[in-house]
Design an enzyme around this catalytic site. Structure first.
Site: not given
Ligand SMILES: *[C@@H]1O[C@H](CO)[C@@H](O)[C@H](O)[C@H]1NC(C)=O
Ligand SMILES: *[C@@H]1O[C@H](CO)[C@@H](O)[C@H](O)[C@H]1NC(C)=O
Ligand SMILES: *[C@@H]1O[C@H](CO)[C@@H](O)[C@H](O)[C@H]1NC(C)=O
Length: 397
Positions: A95, A277
């Site tokens: 992440d 992202d």
């Protein structure tokens, strides 16, 4: 099945060739394979999950309190990496939108001879999930011979929203750890410590996603590179663009897109701040850009089953490229790249023969006006460069 495939590829593919280490590197960069999680993810939830994450990301500027809120996790749709903490190996979500590294959601952590309980508590919420527990330090290995000592690692005593994975390896900016661990200001991330301990000579993460093709729902051989980029994974040159100054995008891996066009029609000509992202599945534009884009596509609608934008066959045949200008370079998404492949329509809960777009509506934006998620990153190699405060993008191979 998924775990077995991961393990085999991990053993076979460590230290691949073609690593471009920085010119002044005394240390080689390290390549770490990673994979899309789960053989049969519940794709129907991808949009819901993305939106929940986006809300939390956007909320950052309004919640500077200690109990900082971080993004939701698309656990079904995430890419995972196998990471060894102490003597155990965990499947961790990769992440770039959060920065704490933690384990214990699935496989429980067992304190061993190298682990140390700091006595501090840790708590992080992520949109649709959260965890809390105790902060330890332990050795963390990302590949054989690449071991970070005394890495701060959260050990979950409770976790919600993380079925089937063990936790997260956080590659976001270290400021995002503020307020998550008691008695601690900022928790040094994996990248920070790898640099401090001389394992890498620059704080750089290269990310290569292997896109899905055909009807497969799990892909092999994504790759993370720490300390440099893997030149075998992209062609041409990398366009670097500075971290945007606009909050809240600036809190993450945020950049400006200077222009967005649909074919030759401009749909946004002012500079928009947003983020790159790895933890978001799709591509999102804030509402006014989204509308300006789709008004060129007659008959489009939001499909209630999938949450995706549905495009009539009559418009599908006339679709044009979506072109994002970033750092002076045009990054093109062709219809084949932003329309869900027919072979995957059923897995997303769609109707065969219909066309679904992977570009969605983010809402009002307000300082976080787009998200370039996995469906963008499956087409472009990305570089998260902490040392030079910039993001790099290049055409993937
Ligand atoms: C946004 O921040 C407020 C204030 O801290 C909080 O109450 C709310 O739950 C947050 N919303 C989301 C979607 O994170
Ligand atoms: C693991 O941690 C211990 C204690 O911090 C350290 O002495 C040891 O060298 C580490 N092992 C490796 C393989 O780095
Ligand atoms: C990004 O765009 C904003 C306006 O949206 C502008 O103020 C800023 O200078 C741009 N560049 C960077 C690096 O933030």
């Amino acid at each position: 099945m998924a775990r077995l495939a991961v393990a085999i590829a991990l053993a076979a593919a460590l230290f691949g060739t073609g690593i471009a280490a920085p010119a002044n590197a005394g240390q080689a960069a390290v390549n770490i394979p990673f994979h899309r999680y789960k053989a049969s993810p519940n794709w129907k939830q991808a949009v819901t999950s993305d939106k929940s994450r986006a809300l939390h990301l956007s909320n950052k500027s309004k919640t500077e309190s200690a109990a900082a809120s971080f993004p939701a996790i698309n656990e079904d749709f995430s890419y995972i990496s196998q990471v060894t903490v102490g003597t155990q190996t965990f499947d961790l979500i990769v992440d770039t939108g959060s920065s704490n590294t933690w384990v214990g959601a699935g496989t429980k952590y067992k304190a061993g001879s190298t682990s140390k309980n700091t006595g501090d508590s840790v708590s992080v919420s992520y949109g649709s999930g959260s965890f809390s527990g105790e902060e330890y330090t332990d050795n963390v290995s990302l590949g054989s011979g690449f071991t970070i000592k005394s890495q701060s690692v959260g050990v979950a005593s409770s976790a919600t929203g993380f079925s089937g994975v063990d936790g997260i390896i956080g590659f976001g900016p270290d400021d995002l750890t503020e307020g998550t661990v008691s008695n601690t200001n900022v928790v040094p991330t994996i990248v920070d410590n790898a640099y401090t301990q001389g394992l890498i000579s620059s704080k750089v993460l290269g990310v290569y996603f292997d896109p899905l093709s055909g009807s497969e729902t799990t892909a092999a051989n994504g790759e993370l590179t720490l300390g440099g980029v893997d030149s075998s994974k992209y062609s041409g040159s990398i366009t670097y663009t500075p971290i945007t100054s606009t909050s809240p995008a600036s809190e993450y891996w945020g950049i400006n897109i200077s222009k967005i066009a649909y074919g030759t029609t401009s749909v946004s000509s002012s500079s928009l701040p947003g983020i790159v992202d790895t933890g978001t599945t799709l591509i999102y534009f804030q509402t006014s850009t989204y509308k300006a884009l789709y008004k060129n596509v007659p008959g489009y609608s939001v499909d209630s089953n999938t949450g995706l934008v549905k495009i009539p066959a009559s418009s599908y045949s006339k679709l044009k490229n979506v072109v994002l200008t970033i750092g002076g370079t045009a990054f093109t998404l062709t219809p084949a790249q932003y329309i869900l492949p027919q072979a995957q329509v059923a897995a997303w809960g769609g109707v065969a023969g219909n066309y679904y777009s992977l570009i969605g509506d983010l809402g009002t934006g307000d300082g976080l006006d787009f998200i370039l998620g996995q469906k963008f990153l499956e087409n472009y190699y990305s570089v998260f460069d902490t040392t030079n405060h910039r993001v790099g993008l290049a055409t993937r191979t």
